[in-house]
Design a protein around this motif. Structure first.
Motif, mmCIF file in Angstrom:
data_model
loop_
_atom_site.group_PDB
_atom_site.id
_atom_site.type_symbol
_atom_site.label_atom_id
_atom_site.label_comp_id
_atom_site.label_asym_id
_atom_site.label_seq_id
_atom_site.Cartn_x
_atom_site.Cartn_y
_atom_site.Cartn_z
ATOM 1 N N ILE A 193 0.925 -1.229 0.192
ATOM 2 C CA ILE A 193 -0.383 -0.334 0.301
ATOM 3 C C ILE A 193 0.962 1.437 0.200
ATOM 4 O O ILE A 193 2.232 1.547 1.098
ATOM 5 N N GLY A 194 0.591 2.071 -1.192
ATOM 6 C CA GLY A 194 1.862 2.965 -1.388
ATOM 7 C C GLY A 194 3.088 2.362 -0.878
ATOM 8 O O GLY A 194 3.413 1.890 -1.486
ATOM 9 N N ARG A 195 3.798 4.415 -1.226
ATOM 10 C CA ARG A 195 5.389 3.751 -0.912
ATOM 11 C C ARG A 195 5.461 5.463 -0.615
ATOM 12 O O ARG A 195 5.495 6.834 -0.387
ATOM 13 N N PHE A 196 6.110 5.236 0.681
ATOM 14 C CA PHE A 196 6.675 5.691 1.278
ATOM 15 C C PHE A 196 7.841 7.171 0.889
ATOM 16 O O PHE A 196 9.316 6.121 1.170
ATOM 17 N N ASP A 197 7.929 8.161 0.425
ATOM 18 C CA ASP A 197 9.038 8.363 0.009
ATOM 19 C C ASP A 197 9.750 9.792 0.614
ATOM 20 O O ASP A 197 10.992 9.261 0.107
ATOM 21 N N ALA A 198 9.788 10.822 1.695
ATOM 22 C CA ALA A 198 10.120 10.922 2.054
ATOM 23 C C ALA A 198 9.872 11.245 3.627
ATOM 24 O O ALA A 198 8.149 11.825 3.323
ATOM 25 N N HIS A 199 10.071 11.800 4.483
ATOM 26 C CA HIS A 199 9.641 12.247 5.664
ATOM 27 C C HIS A 199 10.648 14.289 5.802
ATOM 28 O O HIS A 199 11.998 14.424 6.088
ATOM 29 N N VAL A 200 9.544 15.190 5.485
ATOM 30 C CA VAL A 200 10.350 16.693 5.492
ATOM 31 C C VAL A 200 10.081 17.147 7.475
ATOM 32 O O VAL A 200 8.963 16.775 7.845
ATOM 33 N N TYR A 201 10.840 17.324 7.565
ATOM 34 C CA TYR A 201 11.032 17.381 8.982
ATOM 35 C C TYR A 201 11.076 19.802 9.552
ATOM 36 O O TYR A 201 12.187 19.290 8.594
ATOM 37 N N MET A 202 9.631 19.410 10.345
ATOM 38 C CA MET A 202 9.662 21.331 10.075
ATOM 39 C C MET A 202 10.804 21.271 11.634
ATOM 40 O O MET A 202 9.775 21.541 12.216
ATOM 41 N N LEU A 203 11.006 22.424 11.386
ATOM 42 C CA LEU A 203 12.010 23.293 12.996
ATOM 43 C C LEU A 203 11.525 24.776 12.556
ATOM 44 O O LEU A 203 11.673 25.344 11.543
ATOM 45 N N ASP A 204 11.365 24.874 14.036
ATOM 46 C CA ASP A 204 10.318 26.146 14.368
ATOM 47 C C ASP A 204 12.537 26.873 14.424
ATOM 48 O O ASP A 204 12.705 26.644 15.930
ATOM 49 N N ALA A 205 13.038 28.240 13.574
ATOM 50 C CA ALA A 205 14.146 28.722 14.056
ATOM 51 C C ALA A 205 13.537 29.449 14.551
ATOM 52 O O ALA A 205 14.669 29.729 15.120
ATOM 53 N N ALA A 212 14.128 15.174 14.413
ATOM 54 C CA ALA A 212 14.965 15.401 13.121
ATOM 55 C C ALA A 212 16.457 14.594 12.404
ATOM 56 O O ALA A 212 16.024 14.478 11.020
ATOM 57 N N ALA A 213 16.593 14.189 13.457
ATOM 58 C CA ALA A 213 17.579 13.111 12.495
ATOM 59 C C ALA A 213 17.452 12.059 11.991
ATOM 60 O O ALA A 213 18.012 11.426 11.431
ATOM 61 N N CYS A 214 15.896 12.065 11.889
ATOM 62 C CA CYS A 214 15.029 11.142 11.181
ATOM 63 C C CYS A 214 14.291 11.379 10.025
ATOM 64 O O CYS A 214 13.681 10.332 9.525
ATOM 65 N N ALA A 215 14.408 12.490 9.600
ATOM 66 C CA ALA A 215 14.275 12.770 8.202
ATOM 67 C C ALA A 215 15.150 13.315 6.752
ATOM 68 O O ALA A 215 15.824 12.471 7.073
ATOM 69 N N ASP A 216 14.062 12.952 5.976
ATOM 70 C CA ASP A 216 14.864 13.157 4.589
ATOM 71 C C ASP A 216 15.167 14.937 4.170
ATOM 72 O O ASP A 216 16.527 14.936 3.862
ATOM 73 N N ILE A 217 14.828 15.583 4.552
ATOM 74 C CA ILE A 217 15.236 17.692 4.337
ATOM 75 C C ILE A 217 14.682 18.226 5.169
ATOM 76 O O ILE A 217 13.327 17.372 6.305
ATOM 77 N N LEU A 218 15.138 18.378 6.075
ATOM 78 C CA LEU A 218 14.640 19.562 7.562
ATOM 79 C C LEU A 218 14.478 20.544 6.703
ATOM 80 O O LEU A 218 15.713 21.366 5.976
ATOM 81 N N VAL A 219 13.580 21.808 7.646
ATOM 82 C CA VAL A 219 13.096 22.874 7.052
ATOM 83 C C VAL A 219 13.545 23.649 8.428
ATOM 84 O O VAL A 219 12.705 23.608 9.173
ATOM 85 N N SER A 275 15.033 11.345 -1.104
ATOM 86 C CA SER A 275 14.509 9.764 -0.781
ATOM 87 C C SER A 275 14.736 9.240 0.489
ATOM 88 O O SER A 275 15.600 10.022 0.973
ATOM 89 N N ARG A 276 13.994 8.459 0.011
ATOM 90 C CA ARG A 276 13.719 8.240 1.762
ATOM 91 C C ARG A 276 15.489 7.162 2.452
ATOM 92 O O ARG A 276 15.436 6.918 1.232
ATOM 93 N N ARG A 277 15.820 7.892 2.841
ATOM 94 C CA ARG A 277 16.582 7.263 3.760
ATOM 95 C C ARG A 277 16.479 6.223 3.746
ATOM 96 O O ARG A 277 15.444 5.182 4.592
#
Ligand SMILES: Nc1nc2c(ncn2[C@@H]2O[C@H](COP(=O)(O)OP(=O)(O)OP(=O)(O)O)[C@@H](O)[C@H]2O)c(=O)[nH]1
Length: 341
Positions: free
Chosen positions: A122-134, A152-159, A206-208
């Motif tokens: 079911i589906g394809r888990f592509d990416a984990h985007v993690y937001m930080l409140d700078a 955050a350490a488990c994200a593929d991209i941090l915002v 892509s997902r780590r």
């Protein structure tokens, strides 16, 4: 049976994580505007007992689905799995599914569910985007900062969001901290989640392989540390009473948000947000908010005993139309709506 995306591939799923108020909803609203013809289905996990977060996602249609209130990482994975499976079985497949988890949820638990779904076809888990409140990161307590960095350490991209509010030296410190704690995860600065949509939807990330779900048997109890209060009314409320209430919200109230209509101007829907020390009240133009509820309000606090009882009774006083409210002598700050408190 998994329905395939229009191009025959599995539907990609993007997970959006981030602590309370980091900017997840803002990011999703930005992605919806910049979808460039992609059909997005958005799954929203409300922490409070009412579906407020769902109203804040600005879709024109009904391609947003909220799953039960609560903290997804601790109690709701089964509910989420059922919801997403039923959605994919009963609807034309979207091009992308975006999952916003609640600000107190552990993205690793949800990631583990998404991996399990993927393994089940079911589906394809592509990416984990993690937001930080700078802007607020260094004002948070050690416990929160530590938890945020772990997630955050488990994200593929941090915002690194709220770059408009954050001091540049705070952004540099945050960058240093995450580069020490996380290995080479790209971190981009943004305000109001306005990132290049191709960074989220495109092939650039892509997902780590080493996505680190927590031990499936271990259940985090961090959500138990938070209490949320929700209220919805069929009538409008007095502006002055609301403003007094908002002005006196104590610091242990981490996050509050609400859609409110005032008796003085009942046709105008306003969005209230409180994150850390900043409170805002602005016009909200969302067309598909249910008109039957005039006001919806959620607050999340971390404290026990009398303080919470005081907070709850104040909330009900304001939203039940009483203009008087119990006062609180040790409230630490005053909030000018639209300004920092
Ligand atoms: N100035 C500024 N405000 C922002 C930015 N991003 C978000 N906000 C504001 O911060 C508040 C919280 O933003 P949301 O997008 O609702 O945050 P969230 O992560 O979805 O919050 P939760 O629902 O609590 O998890 C809102 O008032 C936003 O308008 C930003 O980059 N700059």
């Amino acid at each position: 049976m998994n329905k395939a995306a229009p191009n025959g591939a599995r539907v990609p799923i993007v997970l959006i994580g981030g602590f309370l108020g980091a900017g997840k909803t803002s990011l999703i609203n930005h992605l919806l505007v910049r979808a460039n013809g992609r059909k997005l289905a958005v799954f929203v996990n409300d922490f409070g007992a009412i579906n407020l977060d769902r109203d804040l996602i600005e879709t024109e249609d009904e391609s947003k689905i909220s799953f039960r209130n609560g903290c997804v990482c601790c109690t709701l994975n089964d509910d989420f799995v059922r919801t997403i499976t039923a959605f994919l079985q009963g609807n034309a497949a979207p091009d992308v599914i975006v999952v916003e988890i609640s600000g107190v949820a552990d993205p690793r638990q949800m990631g583990a569910s998404l991996v399990a779904l993927e393994n089940a076809g079911i589906g394809r888990f592509d990416a984990h985007v993690y937001m930080l409140d700078a802007a607020n990161f260094f004002d948070m307590g050690f416990e929160h900062r530590e938890m945020i960095i772990e997630h955050a350490a488990c994200a593929d991209i941090l915002v690194l969001n709220k770059s408009d509010l954050a001091e540049s030296r705070a952004v540099i410190r945050l960058r240093d901290l995450i580069s020490d704690a996380t290995e080479a995860i790209p971190a981009i600065e943004a305000d109001f989640g306005k990132v290049d949509e191709d960074l989220v939807f495109g092939p650039q990330i892509s997902r780590r392989d080493d996505f680190c779900p927590t031990d499936a048997g271990a259940r985090s109890d961090h959500a138990a540390a938070y209490t949320s209060f929700s209220v919805s009314t069929k009538g409008c409320i007095h502006r002055a009473a609301f403003e007094n209430f908002a002005a006196m919200l104590p610091r242990f109230c981490f996050r509050a948000k609400g859609l409110v209509r005032f008796i003085e101007d009942p046709t105008t829907l306003l969005l209230f947000n409180l994150v850390s020390t900043r409170a805002t009240l602005e016009k909200f133009g969302q067309k598909n908010v249910q008109p039957d509820n005039k006001c919806k309000f959620v607050m999340i606090a971390k404290e026990s005993g009398e303080d919470l009882a005081w907070l709850e009774s104040s909330l009900h006083s304001v939203f039940n139309g009483k203009t008087s409210r119990r006062d609180r002598s040790d409230a630490k700050t005053k909030t000018e709506l639209g300004h920092d408190r």
